[in-house]
Write a protein that holds these residues in place. Structure first.
Motif, short mmCIF file in Angstrom:
data_model
loop_
_atom_site.label_atom_id
_atom_site.label_comp_id
_atom_site.label_asym_id
_atom_site.label_seq_id
_atom_site.Cartn_x
_atom_site.Cartn_y
_atom_site.Cartn_z
N TRP A 1 -13.04 12.54 -5.13
CA TRP A 1 -13.06 11.09 -4.88
C TRP A 1 -11.93 10.64 -3.98
O TRP A 1 -12.07 9.68 -3.21
CB TRP A 1 -13.03 10.32 -6.20
N SER A 2 -10.77 11.30 -4.05
CA SER A 2 -9.63 10.92 -3.21
C SER A 2 -9.93 11.20 -1.74
O SER A 2 -9.57 10.40 -0.85
CB SER A 2 -8.37 11.65 -3.65
N ASP B 1 -7.23 12.37 -11.89
CA ASP B 1 -8.27 11.34 -11.96
C ASP B 1 -7.72 9.99 -12.41
O ASP B 1 -8.25 8.94 -12.04
CB ASP B 1 -9.39 11.79 -12.91
N GLY B 2 -6.66 10.03 -13.22
CA GLY B 2 -6.08 8.78 -13.70
C GLY B 2 -5.42 7.94 -12.61
O GLY B 2 -5.07 6.78 -12.83
N SER C 1 0.83 -1.21 0.00
CA SER C 1 0.00 0.00 0.00
C SER C 1 0.86 1.26 0.00
O SER C 1 0.53 2.25 -0.67
CB SER C 1 -0.94 0.00 1.20
N LEU D 1 2.23 1.78 -3.51
CA LEU D 1 1.19 2.29 -4.41
C LEU D 1 0.84 3.74 -4.11
O LEU D 1 0.51 4.51 -5.01
CB LEU D 1 -0.07 1.43 -4.27
N ILE E 1 -6.91 7.04 -9.90
CA ILE E 1 -7.95 6.41 -9.08
C ILE E 1 -7.73 4.90 -8.91
O ILE E 1 -7.96 4.36 -7.83
CB ILE E 1 -9.35 6.70 -9.67
N TYR E 2 -7.26 4.24 -9.96
CA TYR E 2 -7.08 2.79 -9.87
C TYR E 2 -5.95 2.44 -8.89
O TYR E 2 -6.06 1.49 -8.10
CB TYR E 2 -6.81 2.21 -11.25
N ARG E 3 -4.85 3.21 -8.97
CA ARG E 3 -3.74 2.99 -8.05
C ARG E 3 -4.20 3.22 -6.60
O ARG E 3 -3.88 2.44 -5.70
CB ARG E 3 -2.60 3.94 -8.40
N LEU F 1 -7.30 3.06 -5.42
CA LEU F 1 -8.26 2.04 -5.02
C LEU F 1 -7.56 0.75 -4.57
O LEU F 1 -7.91 0.15 -3.55
CB LEU F 1 -9.23 1.74 -6.16
N ILE F 2 -6.57 0.33 -5.36
CA ILE F 2 -5.83 -0.88 -4.99
C ILE F 2 -5.06 -0.67 -3.70
O ILE F 2 -5.01 -1.55 -2.83
CB ILE F 2 -4.90 -1.31 -6.14
#
Length: 416
Positions: free
Chosen positions: A364-365, A273-274, A254, A257, A276-278, A280-281
């Motif tokens: 969102w963050s 925004d790009g 974590s 990431l 977000i996947y990093r 989230l994981i």
């Protein structure tokens, strides 16, 4: 009588399953080594017992041609561990030992193993097959090193060869090792229980030859079984170590990431925004990691309720448990809720006053990190409550024990 004055008898158990090609030479080598074992190992008597584990070849016939040994015959195959346990039970030695019947081990090494028990106070002495003179196949050597490293990391004590088929132990140590399995995973299970249960385990390097005949080990099947045995042993004696291992792994992942998004945010005060996947994981690993930290605290306290519990605790196990008690727990929950309020407060206030939320006030963050903080606070609270329940249960158990054995309390009062 001091230990140096004690009379030592060594029982050597040789488990054999269809070993007609090797059993004769193995027995002969043991018989030839007896005088050396007595002289150099400090042993007064050597007893040899062969246990045929349902052999269908000439193993029993060959073993019975030797008059100076005992032979135990199983009508059906019951397993490597079952053969060893039967040999231990019928032997008379206060030192019990075994070696494989396949010709890979040199019985003369028993002298060094016995000497380590007597002179160094060892409870179990292993013959390590991974020394410079080993002829073990490369794939098995690699597997043994992996299992040894894993067990050492989880136990905090290191041995090089967890599955050694040649070892000597005090008979008195068996009660702290049993129950042990009947199958081929007997040896790694014994090693795990010995290390976890605080026995003095010593290793002595020994030569190892290629076996005579076909190996009965399956690299994949038995490797997975050995892994399961190690994990079960850790769960039985030190369950918190497994959870701490999982927490450490999740925390490292974590953090790796999160490193780039945090660096980017510090420089620009925003998150793309790009990412977000990093994020989230990373959030997933962080959540699982904190859950395992809670599990470590609970497992540490649960293990104290076992009948054969160990009272000593490692620094990290004690520290983790204290995190979820009293003022430390209140501070942890308070900090998590303050962070959540700081991140989610502006968006929540805007929604209550206007009926909508702008991305500026609730990106969102901010939402993800705030949810993680709230989730962590509830996990910590539940863990703290369960730890309190376990503490109450332990007090009740101690009270029941005192009522059942009031004479122990009277002796303690008299001593004080």
């Amino acid at each position: 009588m001091t230990e140096s004055d004690e009379k030592w008898t060594l029982t050597i158990v040789i488990p054999a399953y269809n070993e007609e090609d090797a059993i004769g030479s193995t027995i002969s080598r043991c018989l030839d080594a007896r005088e050396m074992i007595k002289r150099e190992g400090g042993v007064d008597e050597v007893e040899i017992i062969v246990v045929s584990d349902g052999s269908s070849d000439r193993t029993v016939e060959i073993a019975k041609t030797f008059s100076d040994i005992g032979v135990i015959v199983f009508e059906h195959n019951r397993g490597y561990g079952a053969a060893l346990k039967e040999g231990f039970a019928q032997g008379k030695g206060n030192l019990v030992s075994f070696l494989d019947a396949d010709g890979t081990c040199d019985p003369r090494v028993f002298a060094q193993l016995c000497r380590a028990v007597i002179d160094q106070g060892g409870d179990i002495v292993l013959g390590s097959r991974l020394g410079p003179d080993t002829k073990m196949p490369a794939i098995r050597k690699l597997g043994n090193r992996i299992f040894a490293a894993l067990l050492g990391f989880l136990c905090g004590q290191w041995v090089t060869d967890t599955g050694s088929g040649m070892r000597v132990m005090r008979r008195s140590s068996l009660e702290r090792l049993y129950p042990l399995p009947d199958g081929l995973h007997f040896t790694p299970s014994m090693s795990t229980r010995a290390l976890m249960n605080g026995l003095n385990v010593i290793e002595v390097p020994m030569p190892y030859e290629e076996r005579i005949g076909t190996s009965k080990l399956s690299v994949i099947h038995d490797g997975l079984r050995f892994l399961r045995v190690i994990v079960e042993g850790v769960l039985c004696y030190r369950p918190e170590r497994l959870f701490l291992f999982g927490f450490t792994f999740c925390a490292i992942v974590s953090l790796l990431l999160a490193a780039y998004p945090i660096e980017y945010y510090v420089k620009t005060w925003r998150v793309e925004d790009g990412m977000i996947y990093r994020v989230l994981i990373g959030f997933l690993f962080a959540s699982v990691g904190f859950l395992q930290l809670c599990g470590a605290a609970l497992a540490n306290r649960m293990s104290a309720l076992r009948p054969l519990r160990r009272e000593d605790q490692t620094f990290w196990a004690s520290t983790v448990s204290l995190m979820f008690e009293g003022k430390a727990l209140a501070a942890l929950i308070g900090l998590a809720l303050v962070i959540a309020l700081w991140l989610l407060g502006p968006g929540l206030f805007e929604y209550l006053t206007t009926g909508k939320v702008s991305p500026t006030n609730l990106h969102w963050s901010r939402l993800l990190v705030g949810i993680f903080a709230i989730l962590s606070a509830f996990q910590a609270l539940i863990t703290g409550v369960l730890l309190r329940v376990l503490a109450i249960w332990r007090v009740q158990e101690e009270l029941r024990g005192r009522r059942a054995h009031p004479e122990v309390d009277r002796r303690r009062s008299d001593d004080s």
